[in-house]
Design an enzyme around this catalytic site. Structure first.
Site, PDB file in Angstrom:
ATOM      1  N   ARG A  14       3.118  80.941  42.676  1.00  0.00           N
ATOM      2  CA  ARG A  14       3.444  80.554  41.295  1.00  0.00           C
ATOM      3  C   ARG A  14       3.676  81.792  40.412  1.00  0.00           C
ATOM      4  O   ARG A  14       4.806  82.103  40.052  1.00  0.00           O
ATOM      5  CB  ARG A  14       2.330  79.654  40.730  1.00  0.00           C
ATOM      6  CG  ARG A  14       2.684  78.937  39.447  1.00  0.00           C
ATOM      7  CD  ARG A  14       2.613  79.776  38.215  1.00  0.00           C
ATOM      8  NE  ARG A  14       1.289  80.369  37.990  1.00  0.00           N
ATOM      9  CZ  ARG A  14       1.048  81.262  37.046  1.00  0.00           C
ATOM     10  NH1 ARG A  14       2.022  81.680  36.242  1.00  0.00           N
ATOM     11  NH2 ARG A  14      -0.159  81.792  36.897  1.00  0.00           N
ATOM     12  N   ASP A  15       2.620  82.537  40.135  1.00  0.00           N
ATOM     13  CA  ASP A  15       2.764  83.665  39.198  1.00  0.00           C
ATOM     14  C   ASP A  15       3.697  84.720  39.788  1.00  0.00           C
ATOM     15  O   ASP A  15       4.496  85.324  39.074  1.00  0.00           O
ATOM     16  CB  ASP A  15       1.390  84.285  38.918  1.00  0.00           C
ATOM     17  CG  ASP A  15       1.328  85.017  37.594  1.00  0.00           C
ATOM     18  OD1 ASP A  15       2.381  85.223  36.976  1.00  0.00           O
ATOM     19  OD2 ASP A  15       0.222  85.398  37.176  1.00  0.00           O
ATOM     20  N   HIS A 206      -8.086  87.594  36.196  1.00  0.00           N
ATOM     21  CA  HIS A 206      -6.674  87.502  36.589  1.00  0.00           C
ATOM     22  C   HIS A 206      -5.986  88.777  36.102  1.00  0.00           C
ATOM     23  O   HIS A 206      -5.529  88.856  34.962  1.00  0.00           O
ATOM     24  CB  HIS A 206      -6.103  86.247  35.921  1.00  0.00           C
ATOM     25  CG  HIS A 206      -4.663  85.963  36.142  1.00  0.00           C
ATOM     26  ND1 HIS A 206      -4.217  84.960  36.972  1.00  0.00           N
ATOM     27  CD2 HIS A 206      -3.539  86.522  35.632  1.00  0.00           C
ATOM     28  CE1 HIS A 206      -2.903  84.920  36.949  1.00  0.00           C
ATOM     29  NE2 HIS A 206      -2.461  85.863  36.144  1.00  0.00           N
ATOM     30  N   HIS A 208      -3.106  91.589  36.222  1.00  0.00           N
ATOM     31  CA  HIS A 208      -1.817  92.131  36.658  1.00  0.00           C
ATOM     32  C   HIS A 208      -2.041  93.635  36.828  1.00  0.00           C
ATOM     33  O   HIS A 208      -2.920  94.228  36.195  1.00  0.00           O
ATOM     34  CB  HIS A 208      -0.728  91.795  35.637  1.00  0.00           C
ATOM     35  CG  HIS A 208      -0.324  90.342  35.712  1.00  0.00           C
ATOM     36  ND1 HIS A 208       0.854  89.917  36.273  1.00  0.00           N
ATOM     37  CD2 HIS A 208      -0.975  89.217  35.337  1.00  0.00           C
ATOM     38  CE1 HIS A 208       0.915  88.595  36.219  1.00  0.00           C
ATOM     39  NE2 HIS A 208      -0.183  88.141  35.649  1.00  0.00           N
ATOM     40  N   CYS A 239       6.384  90.891  35.187  1.00  0.00           N
ATOM     41  CA  CYS A 239       6.015  90.244  33.932  1.00  0.00           C
ATOM     42  C   CYS A 239       7.240  90.244  33.042  1.00  0.00           C
ATOM     43  O   CYS A 239       7.767  91.311  32.728  1.00  0.00           O
ATOM     44  CB  CYS A 239       4.852  90.972  33.265  1.00  0.00           C
ATOM     45  SG  CYS A 239       4.419  90.229  31.697  1.00  0.00           S
ATOM     46  N   ASN A 248       0.818  90.613  39.955  1.00  0.00           N
ATOM     47  CA  ASN A 248      -0.643  90.492  40.013  1.00  0.00           C
ATOM     48  C   ASN A 248      -1.181  91.489  41.019  1.00  0.00           C
ATOM     49  O   ASN A 248      -0.459  91.959  41.898  1.00  0.00           O
ATOM     50  CB  ASN A 248      -1.029  89.091  40.526  1.00  0.00           C
ATOM     51  CG  ASN A 248      -0.591  87.993  39.613  1.00  0.00           C
ATOM     52  OD1 ASN A 248       0.524  87.508  39.721  1.00  0.00           O
ATOM     53  ND2 ASN A 248      -1.452  87.590  38.711  1.00  0.00           N
TER      54      ASN A 248
HETATM   55  P1  HMG Z   1       9.452  73.283  23.942  1.00  0.00           P
HETATM   56  O1  HMG Z   1      10.881  73.654  23.892  1.00  0.00           O
HETATM   57  O2  HMG Z   1       8.596  73.694  22.800  1.00  0.00           O
HETATM   58  O3  HMG Z   1       9.169  71.745  24.131  1.00  0.00           O
HETATM   59  O4  HMG Z   1       8.839  73.830  25.291  1.00  0.00           O
HETATM   60  P2  HMG Z   1      10.027  70.461  24.215  1.00  0.00           P
HETATM   61  O5  HMG Z   1       9.023  69.350  24.420  1.00  0.00           O
HETATM   62  O6  HMG Z   1      10.951  70.390  23.040  1.00  0.00           O
HETATM   63  O7  HMG Z   1      10.892  70.590  25.550  1.00  0.00           O
HETATM   64  C1  HMG Z   1      11.969  71.467  25.725  1.00  0.00           C
HETATM   65  C2  HMG Z   1      12.748  71.077  26.952  1.00  0.00           C
HETATM   66  O8  HMG Z   1      11.905  71.172  28.100  1.00  0.00           O
HETATM   67  C3  HMG Z   1      13.217  69.634  26.910  1.00  0.00           C
HETATM   68  O9  HMG Z   1      14.419  69.571  27.686  1.00  0.00           O
HETATM   69  C4  HMG Z   1      12.133  68.907  27.649  1.00  0.00           C
HETATM   70  O10 HMG Z   1      12.589  67.723  28.227  1.00  0.00           O
HETATM   71  C5  HMG Z   1      11.769  69.909  28.716  1.00  0.00           C
HETATM   72  P3  HMG Z   1      15.861  69.497  26.970  1.00  0.00           P
HETATM   73  O11 HMG Z   1      15.784  68.310  26.088  1.00  0.00           O
HETATM   74  O12 HMG Z   1      15.993  70.779  26.180  1.00  0.00           O
HETATM   75  O13 HMG Z   1      16.804  69.386  28.119  1.00  0.00           O
HETATM   76  N1  HMG Z   1      10.362  69.822  29.174  1.00  0.00           N
HETATM   77  C6  HMG Z   1       9.999  69.822  30.451  1.00  0.00           C
HETATM   78  N2  HMG Z   1      10.712  69.882  31.591  1.00  0.00           N
HETATM   79  C7  HMG Z   1      10.011  69.871  32.748  1.00  0.00           C
HETATM   80  N3  HMG Z   1       8.663  69.814  32.811  1.00  0.00           N
HETATM   81  C8  HMG Z   1       7.929  69.755  31.696  1.00  0.00           C
HETATM   82  C9  HMG Z   1       8.595  69.768  30.451  1.00  0.00           C
HETATM   83  N4  HMG Z   1       8.173  69.727  29.178  1.00  0.00           N
HETATM   84  C10 HMG Z   1       9.259  69.765  28.400  1.00  0.00           C
HETATM   85  N5  HMG Z   1       6.600  69.722  31.769  1.00  0.00           N
HETATM   86  C11 HMG Z   1       7.193  74.030  27.052  1.00  0.00           C
HETATM   87  C12 HMG Z   1       7.452  73.744  25.585  1.00  0.00           C
HETATM   88  C13 HMG Z   1       5.708  74.236  27.227  1.00  0.00           C
HETATM   89  C14 HMG Z   1       7.687  72.859  27.858  1.00  0.00           C
HETATM   90  C15 HMG Z   1       7.985  75.309  27.431  1.00  0.00           C
HETATM   91  O14 HMG Z   1       7.691  76.315  26.517  1.00  0.00           O
HETATM   92  C16 HMG Z   1       7.660  75.781  28.816  1.00  0.00           C
HETATM   93  O15 HMG Z   1       7.947  75.107  29.802  1.00  0.00           O
HETATM   94  N6  HMG Z   1       7.079  76.975  28.937  1.00  0.00           N
HETATM   95  C17 HMG Z   1       6.679  77.475  30.240  1.00  0.00           C
HETATM   96  C18 HMG Z   1       6.274  78.874  30.135  1.00  0.00           C
HETATM   97  C19 HMG Z   1       5.763  79.350  31.461  1.00  0.00           C
HETATM   98  O16 HMG Z   1       5.748  78.665  32.468  1.00  0.00           O
HETATM   99  N7  HMG Z   1       5.307  80.626  31.480  1.00  0.00           N
HETATM  100  C20 HMG Z   1       4.794  81.235  32.665  1.00  0.00           C
HETATM  101  C21 HMG Z   1       3.447  80.701  33.050  1.00  0.00           C
HETATM  102  S1  HMG Z   1       2.110  81.357  32.068  1.00  0.00           S
HETATM  103  C22 HMG Z   1       1.702  82.820  32.859  1.00  0.00           C
HETATM  104  O17 HMG Z   1       2.394  83.264  33.742  1.00  0.00           O
HETATM  105  C23 HMG Z   1       0.411  83.513  32.492  1.00  0.00           C
HETATM  106  C24 HMG Z   1      -0.690  83.336  33.542  1.00  0.00           C
HETATM  107  O18 HMG Z   1      -0.264  83.827  34.803  1.00  0.00           O
HETATM  108  C25 HMG Z   1      -1.946  84.072  33.095  1.00  0.00           C
HETATM  109  C26 HMG Z   1      -1.695  85.526  32.692  1.00  0.00           C
HETATM  110  O19 HMG Z   1      -1.162  86.309  33.502  1.00  0.00           O
HETATM  111  O20 HMG Z   1      -2.045  85.827  31.554  1.00  0.00           O
HETATM  112  C27 HMG Z   1      -1.038  81.851  33.719  1.00  0.00           C
HETATM  113 MG    MG Z   2      -0.371  85.887  35.369  1.00  0.00          MG
END
Ligand code: HMG
Ligand code: MG
Length: 298
Positions: A14-15, A206, A208, A239, A248
Site C-alpha cells: 500500500r504505502d 511508522h 519513512h 513521498c 518507508n
Molecule cells: P474529496 O474530493 O474531498 O471528496 O476527496 P469527494 O467526496 O468530493 O470525492 C471526490 C471524488 O472521489 C468523487 O469522484 C468521489 O466519487 C470519489 P468524482 O465525482 O470526482 O468522479 N471518491 C471515491 N472514490 C473511490 N473510493 C472512495 C471515494 N471517496 C470519494 N472511497 C478523499 C476526499 C478522501 C476521497 C480524497 O481526498 C482521497 O481519496 N484521498 C486519498 C489520499 C491518500 O490515499 N493518500 C495516501 C494515503 S495516506 C499516507 O500515505 C500516510 C500514511 O502512510 C502514514 C504516514 O506515512 O504518515 C498512512
Molecule cells: Mg506512510
C-alpha cells in the site's frame, strides 16, 4: 516456535506501491502480497479504497484482494478514508481497515481535502459500520515529527488527534513520520509525551527513511516499549510531498536489526529478501533495503 515479540505491519503493497511510478498489474501486486505472507509476515496492508483521482496506483485494490491467496492467521488490511471506502473494503472481505488523518492542518487538507476536525467527523460512520461488522480499525496520524508545509509539529497536536482516534474506537494508533525527518532524540521526546497518556501497547511507529533515521528511531521506540512497527519490503515507495524522498523503512532492515538483537519476529528473512529482490526487479528499481541487498549477494 515461540510467539513473535513484535508485530510487524507490512505496508509495502500500500504505502510503497502507492508511490511507485511503474504501473503493476493486480496479479503482480497479489504475488508480492502472497510472497510476504509466505515469509511469515502476519499483517499486510494490501490496498487502499481511496479516490482513484487522488491515488491512481491504488485504483485496482478490489482486483488485488480478489487475487490474494489468503493464508490463515494473516491479517489483510486496507485504507478507507470514508464510508464509501469502507463499504468497498467490506466487499473484498478485508480483515481490518485503517483511517488516516494528521497532526498538521495543512497536510490533512492536501492529503484528504478537509480539516482535522472534519476528518474525525468523516470517520465516525466508518467506525460505526466497522463495529457492526466486527472489523478492527487502525488509526494513522501523519506528520508526527514534522510537516512538509508547517515544519515543526507540537507533541500536543499529535496527542490530541491520537486521543480523538482512540475515543472513536481505533484499536491501534500508528504514528507516522511521513517525511522521515525525525531523529532519535525527537522520537524519544515525542514518545515520552504520548506513552503516559496512551500506553505503549497499542501505539505503532511508522517511519519513512528519507533522512536515514528510521532504524535509529525504531531502536529508540523499542527501548521505550513500542512493539508494533510498520515497514515496507525493499523500502518501497517515496513521498509525493517530499520530492526525491525514499520510502518507508525497509522490512528486511528491521527484521535484521530485531533478530540480531535477539528479538524474535517469526519472519524468515531469506524468504523476505527474495520477495524484496523480486519486486525490485519487477519495478526495475534498486533494492531500497541494505540488509536485503547484502543478503541477496551472499
Ligand atoms: P474529496 O474530493 O474531498 O471528496 O476527496 P469527494 O467526496 O468530493 O470525492 C471526490 C471524488 O472521489 C468523487 O469522484 C468521489 O466519487 C470519489 P468524482 O465525482 O470526482 O468522479 N471518491 C471515491 N472514490 C473511490 N473510493 C472512495 C471515494 N471517496 C470519494 N472511497 C478523499 C476526499 C478522501 C476521497 C480524497 O481526498 C482521497 O481519496 N484521498 C486519498 C489520499 C491518500 O490515499 N493518500 C495516501 C494515503 S495516506 C499516507 O500515505 C500516510 C500514511 O502512510 C502514514 C504516514 O506515512 O504518515 C498512512
Ligand atoms: Mg506512510
Amino acid at each position: 516456535m515461540s510467539a513473535p515479540q513484535v508485530k510487524i505491519v507490512e505496508v509495502g503493497p500500500r504505502d510503497g506501491l502507492q508511490n511507485e511510478s511503474t504501473p503493476l498489474t493486480p496479479q503482480q501486486k497479489a504475488e508480492l502480497i502472497n510472497d510476504l505472507a509466505k515469509s511469515g509476515i502476519t499483517h499486510i496492508e494490501a490496498g487502499s479504497f481511496v479516490s482513484p483521482k487522488w491515488v491512481p496506483q491504488m485504483a485496482d485494490s478490489e482486483q488485488v484482494f480478489d487475487l490474494i491467496e489468503r493464508v490463515t492467521g494473516v491479517t489483510y488490511s486496507a485504507l478507507t478514508p470514508n464510508l464509501r471506502g469502507f463499504e468497498a473494503a467490506l466487499k473484498c472481505h478485508v480483515d481490518e481497515v485503517a483511517i488516516f488523518t494528521s497532526a498538521s492542518e495543512s497536510f490533512t487538507q492536501k492529503n484528504i481535502n478537509c480539516s482535522i476536525a472534519e476528518s474525525i467527523e468523516r470517520f465516525i460512520p466508518v467506525l460505526e459500520a466497522a463495529r457492526q461488522h466486527n472489523i478492527p480499525v487502525r488509526g494513522y496520524v501523519s506528520c508526527v515529527l514534522g510537516c512538509p508545509y508547517e515544519g515543526n509539529i507540537s507533541h500536543q497536536a499529535v496527542l490530541e488527534v491520537s486521543q480523538k482516534l482512540r475515543e472513536l474506537g481505533c484499536h491501534e494508533i500508528s504514528l507516522g513520520d511521513t517525511i522521515g525527518v525525525g531523529t532519535s532524540r525527537q522520537t524519544k521526546s515525542l514518545l515520552q509525551a504520548l506513552i503516559p497518556e496512551l500506553g505503549a501497547e497499542t501505539l505503532a511507529v511508522h517511519f519513512h527513511d528519507t533522512y536515514g533515521q528510521a532504524i535509529a528511531n525504531i531502536d529508540q521506540s523499542l527501548d521505550l516499549g513500542i512493539r508494533i512497527i510498520d515497514a515496507s519490503v525493499a523500502g518501497l515507495g517515496g513521498c509525493p510531498y517530499a520530492k526525491g524522498a525514499s520510502g518507508n523503512v525497509a522490512t528486511e532492515d528491521v527484521i535484521y536489526m530485531l533478530e540480531g538483537n535477539g528479538i524474535h519476529t517469526g519472519v524468515d528473512i531469506n524468504k523476505l529478501v527474495e520477495a524484496g529482490s523480486k519486486i525490485s526487479r519487477v519495478l526495475n528499481r534498486p533494492n531500497g533495503s541494505k540488509a536485503g541487498t547484502a543478503l541477496s549477494h551472499k
